[in-house]
Design an enzyme around this catalytic site. Structure first.
Site, mmCIF file in Angstrom:
data_model
loop_
_atom_site.group_PDB
_atom_site.id
_atom_site.type_symbol
_atom_site.label_atom_id
_atom_site.label_comp_id
_atom_site.label_asym_id
_atom_site.label_seq_id
_atom_site.Cartn_x
_atom_site.Cartn_y
_atom_site.Cartn_z
ATOM 1 N N CYS A 9 0.855 -1.177 0.000
ATOM 2 C CA CYS A 9 0.000 0.000 0.000
ATOM 3 C C CYS A 9 0.895 1.233 0.000
ATOM 4 C CB CYS A 9 -0.878 -0.006 1.232
ATOM 5 S SG CYS A 9 -1.680 -1.585 1.484
ATOM 6 N N ARG A 59 0.944 2.205 -7.771
ATOM 7 C CA ARG A 59 1.057 0.995 -6.948
ATOM 8 C C ARG A 59 -0.263 0.239 -6.884
ATOM 9 N NH1 ARG A 59 5.475 1.389 -2.974
ATOM 10 N NH2 ARG A 59 4.414 -0.288 -1.917
ATOM 11 N N TRP A 81 -3.810 -1.387 -1.421
ATOM 12 C CA TRP A 81 -3.862 -2.409 -2.469
ATOM 13 C C TRP A 81 -3.983 -3.696 -1.686
ATOM 14 C CZ3 TRP A 81 -1.640 -6.707 -4.781
ATOM 15 C CH2 TRP A 81 -2.013 -6.926 -6.110
ATOM 16 N N ASN A 104 1.392 -0.303 6.420
ATOM 17 C CA ASN A 104 1.688 -1.290 5.364
ATOM 18 C C ASN A 104 2.311 -2.494 6.048
ATOM 19 O OD1 ASN A 104 1.036 0.621 3.514
ATOM 20 N ND2 ASN A 104 3.130 1.000 2.798
ATOM 21 N N GLY A 105 2.069 -3.671 5.517
ATOM 22 C CA GLY A 105 2.722 -4.860 6.063
ATOM 23 C C GLY A 105 1.724 -5.793 6.722
ATOM 24 N N GLU A 140 10.162 -21.210 -18.497
ATOM 25 C CA GLU A 140 9.977 -19.819 -18.081
ATOM 26 C C GLU A 140 11.151 -18.941 -18.557
ATOM 27 O OE1 GLU A 140 7.593 -18.180 -17.143
ATOM 28 O OE2 GLU A 140 8.409 -16.388 -16.211
ATOM 29 N N LYS A 175 10.635 -15.680 -20.901
ATOM 30 C CA LYS A 175 11.090 -14.333 -20.526
ATOM 31 C C LYS A 175 11.974 -13.758 -21.624
ATOM 32 C CE LYS A 175 8.858 -13.354 -18.044
ATOM 33 N NZ LYS A 175 7.885 -14.084 -17.290
ATOM 34 N N GLU A 232 9.897 -12.895 -24.824
ATOM 35 C CA GLU A 232 8.894 -11.837 -24.763
ATOM 36 C C GLU A 232 9.482 -10.437 -24.612
ATOM 37 O OE1 GLU A 232 7.419 -12.752 -20.197
ATOM 38 O OE2 GLU A 232 6.026 -11.762 -21.532
ATOM 39 N N HIS A 253 15.781 -36.108 -29.170
ATOM 40 C CA HIS A 253 14.663 -36.647 -29.948
ATOM 41 C C HIS A 253 14.234 -35.682 -31.045
ATOM 42 C CE1 HIS A 253 14.346 -40.041 -27.269
ATOM 43 N NE2 HIS A 253 14.453 -39.195 -26.253
ATOM 44 N N LYS A 270 -0.736 -6.647 -20.233
ATOM 45 C CA LYS A 270 -0.498 -7.185 -18.892
ATOM 46 C C LYS A 270 -1.569 -8.194 -18.512
ATOM 47 C CE LYS A 270 1.483 -7.673 -14.980
ATOM 48 N NZ LYS A 270 2.604 -8.618 -15.039
#
Ligand code: F6R
Length: 607
Positions: free
Chosen positions: A2, A27, A75, A101-102, A483, A487, A490, A506, A602
């Site tokens: 946040c 944020r 958030w 926050n936290g 992955e 990355k 993209e 193969h 996104k």
């Protein structure tokens, strides 16, 4: 994840706070609020939704008089994004207001203790427990600084907070533990915020607060204390030269890099409250009513799908649960074969991916329970799944997903341990070792990331002319190879394919020549010997190799990249950022638009 802003000075505080909150908008927003003292009373304004909703609530009569106050944008990481959960929160007497926050990990214990003392609560939040704890401390100690210090000694977890008191107009208290808080120094005014952009239009002189520090500020004076001993601490002032854009990125060049470097904190936040050290146990209250599945079917897209594939290895190995993993866009157009006691697990950072949502709806129509693993609180996936576990990675802004995958992997690791514990498949010692390893990861990774970045930057130059790449891995590290390839393609637009190392012979090995490099994931596990043989086959065809490995591997390749010698699945949390950094540095070297790669969005809300 946040945003916090606090102000004490000579200007009307509310516009300063609103401006600060606006600059924290990147944020993510789901509710906001502010508080100030006027006429010996705390005035509190809160609203769910965008900041305009808060602005519409402000009552101009009182608002113009305040020259100090606190504000917050939320958030949500858990708890609905509604007004009741919005900050600031007040203590029971409405003497104190606090933004935070936290995660206060022992909040239930503290809440029970305070309830026993007659304290009543208006929300479900851990933040309200913190402000009530300080208030209780005040009733015992009679001094607010001492009360804050005492309360912090009772609290476990992470926090950054700012607080005002109706009896001390113009003074703001703030402290941090494992959550950022920066102090901004003006002339006749001072600021505290979770991010520099919140006060950058007013001052560039800052003091970075450290863990276990408590600051007390008025317009003219500020002092930083050791939060435990209340000894004053000398702090160095720094002048920030960043522009607003750079400040939003925390000084990093791109959001992607910032998010890669946030991963230690992401791991910490994912573990917070989910590990009961004293009981040597994993706690996932979100699924306490879900029976242990006899089979699991994971459905996801893209990076989240790779997290699911990684999960298959771990859930089968640790919890003995057979797992199928499917790409959502494939799953949704096949006949669904009903299987008794099967649970479906949908994984999504955004919670809005159209194919994943369609798969979830299909499964629910057939009457099967769906467990959602999701980052965005209140998203469609979170609302529609029968059970949801939030990954708590905070807003991910870069299109290429990095920290979200890290959080998904931590949660899957915890899920595997949780079910393994319930099925009594692990000894107390096994569980203790796994917990110790998980808890040690954030600090170890924090130390390692800067060197990893340098290594990625130096290796990538040698390979930036490549047209194509293979990424290879075995076992748990095969999904990471997928992955790594995703990355790289993209964001750098270099063609890359991930393969299970044993599969190369193969067919794909036909492509190997000196211009076609391979990135191998080769930690020192039981499969290293097999990976070595695969790499020999590549070298026999003059293929160049980068190998991500650990000390003592004995690998002889073109570029050996050593990461710390963590055993088993824990090494994932070093391998993943290394792959991300390699893609990142390659894209930067090639001058690509890292945060917004071409043709991508996104959140993929279309089929
Ligand atoms: C890759 C990436 C995508 C997403 C995919 C699923 O870096 O970000 O592959 O992982 O579009 O998105 P979520 O997890 O939001 O369902």
């Amino acid at each position: 994840m946040c945003g916090i802003i606090a102000y004490s000075g000579h200007r009307p505080a509310v516009p300063v706070i609103i401006q600060g909150l606006k600059s924290l908008e990147y944020r993510g927003y789901d509710s906001s609020g502010l508080a100030f003292v006027h006429l010996n009373r705390i005035h509190l304004f809160r609203a769910s939704g965008k900041l305009e909703a808060l602005e519409a609530r402000l009552d101009s009569g009182h608002v113009i008089h305040a020259t100090s106050g606190i504000g917050h944008t939320r958030w949500a990481t858990h708890g609905l994004p509604n007004e009741q959960n919005a900050h600031p929160h007040l203590d029971v007497n409405s003497d104190l207001a606090l933004v935070h926050n936290g995660i206060i990990e022992n909040f239930q214990e503290l809440k029970d203790m305070l309830s026993g003392q007659g304290c009543t609560f208006r929300s479900e939040t851990d933040t309200e427990v913190l402000v009530c704890l300080i208030s209780f401390g005040l009733s015992q100690k009679g001094d607010l600084r001492q009360a804050v210090s005492w309360a912090l000694s009772q609290v476990e977890g992470s926090y950054a907070f700012a607080m005002i008191s109706r009896h001390h107009p113009g003074t703001v208290w703030a402290a941090r533990q494992a959550s950022p808080l920066i102090f901004g120094l003006g002339t006749g005014e001072n600021f505290i915020a979770s991010d520099i952009p919140a006060f950058l239009p007013f001052t560039r002189d800052v003091v970075f607060l450290e863990d276990n520090e408590l600051v007390e500020m008025t317009p003219e004076k500020w002092t930083v204390f050791n939060a435990r001993t209340l000894e004053p601490i000398e702090k160095k002032t720094q002048t920030i030269s960043w522009d607003v854009q750079a400040a939003r990125k925390g000084g990093y060049k791109h959001f992607m890099l910032k998010e890669i470097f946030e991963q230690p904190k992401v791991i910490r936040d994912c573990l917070a409250g989910r590990i009961q050290r004293h009981k040597n146990s994993i706690s996932l209250p979100e699924i306490k009513d879900l029976p242990i599945p006899s089979r699991l079917h994971i459905i996801a897209c893209g990076t989240s799908y790779h997290a699911g594939l990684w999960g298959k290895y771990l859930l089968e190995a640790l919890a003995g649960i057979p797992v199928d993993v499917e790409i959502a866009s494939e799953f949704r157009y096949k006949p669904l074969v009903p299987e008794k006691d099967k649970v479906y697990l949908t994984i999504s950072q955004s919670g809005e991916t159209a194919d994943t949502l369609a798969a979830l709806r299909l499964v629910r129509e057939h009457g099967f329970p769906v467990l959602g693993l999701c980052n965005v609180v209140g998203s469609s996936l979170a609302r529609e799944a029968d059970h949801v576990i939030y990954t708590q990675a905070g807003p991910e802004i870069s299109v290429a997903s990095t920290k979200a995958m890290c959080s998904q992997l931590v949660l899957i690791f915890l899920l595997a341990l949780y079910w393994a514990e319930k099925k009594r498949l692990l000894t107390g010692k096994d569980l203790e070792n796994a917990i110790t390893t998980l808890l040690s990861l954030p600090e170890a990774l924090e130390l390692e990331l800067p060197d990893m970045r340098d290594r990625a930057a130096s290796i990538c130059k040698e390979y930036s002319n490549a047209q194509s790449f293979f990424f290879l891995g075995r076992g748990l590290f095969y999904p990471l190879a997928l992955e790594g390839a995703l990355k790289l393609k993209e964001i750098s637009y270099i063609h890359a394919e991930g393969y299970a190392a044993g599969e190369l012979k193969h067919g794909p090995i036909a492509l190997i020549d000196p211009e076609f490099p391979t990135f191998a994931i080769a930690p020192c596990d039981g499969l290293l010997g097999k990976v070595k043989s695969n790499l020999k086959e590549i070298q026999a065809r003059k293929g160049r190799i980068i190998a991500l490995t650990q000390p003592g591997s004995g690998l002889m390749v073109d570029n050996e990249w050593k990461i710390p010698g963590q055993e088993g699945p824990a090494s994932t949390f070093f391998i993943l950022p290394a792959l991300q950094l390699f893609a990142y540095e390659t894209a930067v070297y090639l001058g690509k638009d890292v945060d917004q790669p071409r043709n991508l969005a996104k959140s993929v809300t279309v089929e």
